[in-house]
Design a protein around this motif. Structure first.
Motif, short mmCIF file in Angstrom:
data_model
loop_
_atom_site.label_atom_id
_atom_site.label_comp_id
_atom_site.label_asym_id
_atom_site.label_seq_id
_atom_site.Cartn_x
_atom_site.Cartn_y
_atom_site.Cartn_z
N LYS A 150 -117.57 -58.60 45.90
CA LYS A 150 -118.99 -58.46 46.17
C LYS A 150 -119.79 -58.81 44.92
CE LYS A 150 -118.56 -56.81 50.38
NZ LYS A 150 -118.98 -57.61 51.57
N ASP A 173 -124.74 -60.21 47.50
CA ASP A 173 -124.71 -59.26 48.62
C ASP A 173 -125.87 -58.27 48.55
OD1 ASP A 173 -121.93 -59.78 49.99
OD2 ASP A 173 -121.56 -59.81 47.83
N THR A 195 -131.21 -56.38 50.53
CA THR A 195 -130.00 -56.97 51.09
C THR A 195 -130.31 -57.53 52.47
OG1 THR A 195 -127.69 -56.54 51.72
CG2 THR A 195 -129.26 -54.77 52.12
N ASN A 196 -129.47 -58.44 52.92
CA ASN A 196 -129.56 -58.96 54.29
C ASN A 196 -128.53 -58.31 55.20
OD1 ASN A 196 -131.74 -60.89 54.13
ND2 ASN A 196 -130.41 -62.11 52.82
N ASN A 197 -127.76 -57.38 54.66
CA ASN A 197 -126.70 -56.71 55.41
C ASN A 197 -127.21 -55.38 55.95
OD1 ASN A 197 -124.36 -54.90 55.86
ND2 ASN A 197 -123.16 -56.63 55.13
N LYS A 198 -127.33 -55.28 57.26
CA LYS A 198 -127.87 -54.08 57.90
C LYS A 198 -127.05 -52.83 57.59
CE LYS A 198 -129.09 -52.13 62.40
NZ LYS A 198 -129.06 -52.34 63.87
N ASP A 199 -125.73 -52.95 57.64
CA ASP A 199 -124.87 -51.78 57.41
C ASP A 199 -125.04 -51.26 55.98
OD1 ASP A 199 -123.93 -51.91 60.00
OD2 ASP A 199 -122.15 -53.08 59.47
N LEU A 200 -125.07 -52.18 55.01
CA LEU A 200 -125.26 -51.76 53.63
C LEU A 200 -126.63 -51.11 53.45
CD1 LEU A 200 -123.76 -54.77 51.60
CD2 LEU A 200 -122.72 -52.54 52.03
#
Length: 375
Positions: A150, A173, A195-200
């Motif tokens: 990452k 990330d 971030t573009n990561n919904k879960d993160l």
């Protein structure tokens, strides 16, 4: 000590007071609608999907590392020439920061030295966009993909900076920003995770408020919500008072960056006329936002004595930042000779929105004279 020309000075006007008044009049001063407004404006500006406002960039880095699963026994590669908050965030997770040397010209992590530091314990890379100049992200991302690592961008100094037309902090990330008093825009203290990561994003948001649903989310509900504490979270939330300053400051970002780039160009011209000091190098593929204007003095010059002599003249200067690997807290065996050299030679010169060219003329005159006296 009061300086005739300080190193930095934040730029505020009536807009900040107006935004703060709105919050005070609303009766809701902790994390709430103004924080949400600030987060939304950051996502719009950067073109990212998620932003979580926090207390500072250190907490942003800590949450970012936790969210990707960094834990005791893991290792994280960290650009060595950085304020120790970067390495501290790794220690907070019980992991080990492994320091990677930097490029002598850009002050940023040298991608050519990353792979030799990777082993089975390595979980992530933290490049630092030093003083507002983005690191060589293409090469870093290639290495991260090859080794399944990452990338957390320490963009503390780099809001508005661009690498090949991509905003710093949006390439890896996770990106972490600072709104400390010396940054491009400031809320006194404050930070942002993007971030573009919904879960993160969901994990980071949850961990930033004790591992529970925020008070503002509960306030908006028509039903009684008694939260459950699902994770060991932290009190890293930003207040609406702080966010109010951020909303007003963000409207000023473009003109602040524009002005500081003009002043950096003026400093460049001045330093070309002065011996024993080099202006900062800027890569061709970046837009540098100059959180700080950091030059290198000649090896023959005692940089600390130079700072003291300029202080006597009413000119505030400072070291650049730190060679992390030599700090006792890390007990590091890493060798980073370029970082150490920059640590000993770097000189931050005054740069801020209200600084005038005539101020730089005066500072440069004293700088030239002191350098001549010290050689």
């Amino acid at each position: 000590m009061k300086y005739e020309i300080p190193l930095v000075r934040p730029y505020f006007d009536s807009e900040e007071l107006e935004e703060i008044k709105k919050v005070l009049d609303s009766g809701w001063v902790t994390q709430g609608p103004k924080v949400k407004e600030f987060e939304d404006k950051i996502t719009d500006y950067l073109g990212v999907k998620h932003a979580i406002a926090v207390t500072n960039c250190t907490s942003a880095l800590h949450l970012a590392l936790i969210s990707i699963g960094v834990k005791r026994g893991d290792e994280v590669l960290v650009a060595d020439f950085t304020f120790p908050a970067t390495g501290h965030a790794v220690l907070y997770c019980g992991a080990k920061p492994v320091f990677v040397d930097v490029d002598l010209k850009t002050y940023n992590i040298n991608p050519e030295l990353i792979e030799e530091k990777i082993n089975d314990k390595t979980k992530a890379i933290i490049p630092v966009h030093t003083f507002g100049q983005p690191a060589e992200m293409d090469k870093i991302m290639e290495i991260a993909e090859e080794y399944n690592l990452k990338v957390i961008e320490d963009a503390a100094c780099a809001l508005g900076a661009r690498y090949k037309n991509k905003y710093a902090g949006t390439i890896g990330d996770i990106g972490c920003f600072s709104f400390h008093a010396r940054k491009g825009i400031t809320t006194g203290e404050g930070g942002m995770v993007v971030t573009n990561n919904k879960d993160l994003a969901e994990k980071i948001r949850n961990l930033s408020v004790f591992g529970m649903i925020s008070a503002w989310d509960r306030e908006k509900s028509d039903e009684l919500i008694i939260p459950k504490f699902t994770d060991m979270g932290y009190n890293y939330k930003m207040s609406d008072i702080t966010a109010a300053v951020g909303v007003a400051q963000l409207r000023k970002l473009y003109k602040i960056v524009k002005r500081k780039r003009e002043l950096a160009g003026y400093w460049d011209d001045k330093l070309e006329e002065i011996e024993l000091i080099e202006p900062p190098y800027v890569s061709e593929n970046v837009l540098h936002v100059y959180q700080a204007y950091v030059a290198l003095v000649d090896k023959r010059i005692n940089r600390n004595k130079l700072i003291e002599k300029l202080m006597e003249k009413g000119i505030q200067t400072q070291i650049g930042t730190y060679a992390s690997h030599i700090q006792p807290v890390y007990n590091s065996k890493d060798k980073c000779p370029n970082s150490l050299e920059i640590f000993n030679r770097s000189l931050a010169l005054p740069i801020y929105y209200m600084l005038g060219e005539e101020d730089i003329d005066m500072a440069a005159m004293h700088l030239k004279k002191v350098l001549e006296d010290l050689k």
